[in-house]
Write a protein that holds these residues in place. Structure first.
Motif, short mmCIF file in Angstrom:
data_model
loop_
_atom_site.label_atom_id
_atom_site.label_comp_id
_atom_site.label_asym_id
_atom_site.label_seq_id
_atom_site.Cartn_x
_atom_site.Cartn_y
_atom_site.Cartn_z
N SER A 1 24.69 5.66 -12.62
CA SER A 1 23.52 6.19 -13.31
C SER A 1 22.39 5.20 -13.16
O SER A 1 22.56 3.99 -13.38
N SER A 2 21.22 5.69 -12.76
CA SER A 2 20.08 4.78 -12.56
C SER A 2 19.73 4.06 -13.86
O SER A 2 19.47 2.86 -13.87
N ILE A 3 19.73 4.81 -14.95
CA ILE A 3 19.41 4.20 -16.23
C ILE A 3 20.52 3.23 -16.64
O ILE A 3 20.25 2.14 -17.13
N GLY A 4 21.76 3.62 -16.34
CA GLY A 4 22.92 2.78 -16.65
C GLY A 4 22.82 1.39 -16.04
O GLY A 4 23.27 0.41 -16.62
N ILE A 5 22.24 1.31 -14.81
CA ILE A 5 22.12 -0.01 -14.20
C ILE A 5 20.72 -0.61 -14.38
O ILE A 5 20.36 -1.56 -13.73
N GLY A 6 19.98 0.00 -15.29
CA GLY A 6 18.74 -0.66 -15.72
C GLY A 6 17.47 -0.24 -15.03
O GLY A 6 16.43 -0.87 -15.22
N LYS B 1 14.16 2.02 -14.35
CA LYS B 1 13.29 2.81 -15.21
C LYS B 1 12.74 4.03 -14.49
O LYS B 1 12.34 5.01 -15.10
N GLY B 2 12.67 3.98 -13.16
CA GLY B 2 12.11 5.11 -12.42
C GLY B 2 12.14 4.86 -10.93
O GLY B 2 12.59 3.80 -10.49
N PHE C 1 12.71 0.85 -9.70
CA PHE C 1 12.13 -0.33 -10.35
C PHE C 1 12.56 -0.42 -11.81
O PHE C 1 12.87 0.57 -12.44
N ARG C 2 12.59 -1.66 -12.28
CA ARG C 2 12.96 -1.92 -13.67
C ARG C 2 11.73 -2.08 -14.55
O ARG C 2 11.75 -1.82 -15.73
N ASP C 3 10.65 -2.59 -13.95
CA ASP C 3 9.39 -2.75 -14.69
C ASP C 3 8.22 -2.70 -13.70
O ASP C 3 8.43 -2.62 -12.50
N PHE C 4 7.01 -2.78 -14.23
CA PHE C 4 5.84 -2.65 -13.37
C PHE C 4 5.69 -3.83 -12.41
O PHE C 4 5.11 -3.70 -11.35
N LYS C 5 6.23 -4.97 -12.82
CA LYS C 5 6.16 -6.15 -11.96
C LYS C 5 6.88 -5.87 -10.63
O LYS C 5 6.45 -6.32 -9.57
#
Lengths: 164, 156
Positions: free
Chosen positions: A58-63, A65-66, A111-115
């Motif tokens: 799961s994409s969310i499962g491994i952190g 965000k999109g 990606f996990r965040d905007f950075k």
């Protein structure tokens, strides 16, 4: 092409739902011996119809965000495979497909965040051979990974159908 | 998720059928631990399942084509409906709305080049479609490639 009979198709159907299903259990489900299932599986592997098995995350499962998808165009005359290698080595790129036609690559990033999006953009801007990068699809809901290799049951039946 | 979980996923990513006892040996932990970790990740929804990787080419799929479509903005839904209702024999089409240069993306998998071409023509001739750009997927082997790349997502 070798014909795919109902037993082969059934083995593939079962393993597509759960690749860890023991051959003995599949044998029982189909009313054949474990050795038959084993032999059929090996044959499907040798023919290259089955090229492996994988775990679906799961994409969310491994952190994550999109994700974003991009089409990439490479400067004429430059090495497409070299660009492909550079793209594949960018950490956020998890899917890369070589294309022929207007674009040279289709790629997906997670990606996990905007950075991380920023890091990706910076990495891509350093590749001088890229002339165009067109952003396409964006989604932020949960999605299974890997995206392209897991087949929907409906597609699976279609694959089986025209094997003659 | 800790390093042991990630190591288990790494091994299963390459071969989902690897026996837990083999994974345990490789990682130097008892087999029961691998079983517990696997079940825990399934329960938490980190692992959604396991599946086979098939090679569409070996099932007769000859062309995978992406078709980028620019449609008049208010008519996107109508165009998408039109595409999904095209009569197909040897092909499958997936359609998504999107932003950017195109506003509809379609993925056509076909066992028949002629039919793939007819689909493109039919899309191009639709009155609300202003542009249709085709790109052929020449790496039908992407599936293996992708499983490999997946490792990167897990970091560490």
């Amino acid at each position: 092409m070798n014909a795919l009979d109902e037993i082969d198709a059934e083995i593939i159907r079962i393993l597509c739902k759960d690749a860890r299903t023991p051959f003995s259990k599949i044998g029982k489900m189909l009313g054949v011996g474990t050795d038959t299932v084993f032999r059929r599986f090996k044959k499907l592997e040798q023919e290259g119809k089955i090229s492996g098995s994988t775990v679906i995350l799961s994409s969310i499962g491994i952190g994550l965000k999109g994700w974003y998808a991009f089409y990439v165009k490479v400067k004429p005359g430059s090495s497409i495979s070299a660009v492909g290698e550079i793209l594949a080595n960018i950490p956020q790129v998890y899917g890369l497909v070589k294309l022929f036609g207007e674009y040279d690559f289709y790629l997906e990033i997670g990606f996990r965040d905007f950075k991380e999006i920023d890091t990706f953009i910076t990495s891509v801007r350093q590749i001088k051979e890229i002339v165009t990068i067109d952003p396409m699809i964006h989604a932020s809901h949960d999605w299974p990974l890997p995206t392209l290799s897991t087949l929907q049951p409906e597609v699976l039946e279609w694959l089986f159908k025209c094997v003659t | 998720m800790d390093l042991l979980d990630i190591d288990i996923i790494r091994i299963l990513n390459k071969n989902a059928r690897t026996p837990f006892s083999d994974i345990a040996k490789t990682l130097g932990v008892p087999a029961s631990v691998v079983q517990v970790r696997y079940n825990k990740m399934r329960k938490k929804g980190i692992i959604l399942g396991t599946s086979l990787i098939l090679d569409p080419e070996k099932f007769g799929v000859k062309y995978a084509v992406t078709l980028g479509i620019k449609s008049l903005e208010p008519n996107i839904q109508e165009v998408m409906k039109y595409i999904t209702s095209l009569p197909l024999k040897d092909s499958r089409i997936s359609v998504w709305p999107t932003f950017g240069r195109f506003n509809i993306i379609t993925l056509i998998m076909s066992k028949n080049l002629l039919e793939a071409h007819k689909i493109k023509q039919a899309v191009k001739e639709h009155p609300y479609v202003t542009e249709a750009s085709i790109s052929i997927d020449i790496s039908l082997y992407k599936h293996k490639f992708e499983a490999l790349l997946l490792e990167k997502e897990l970091g560490c």
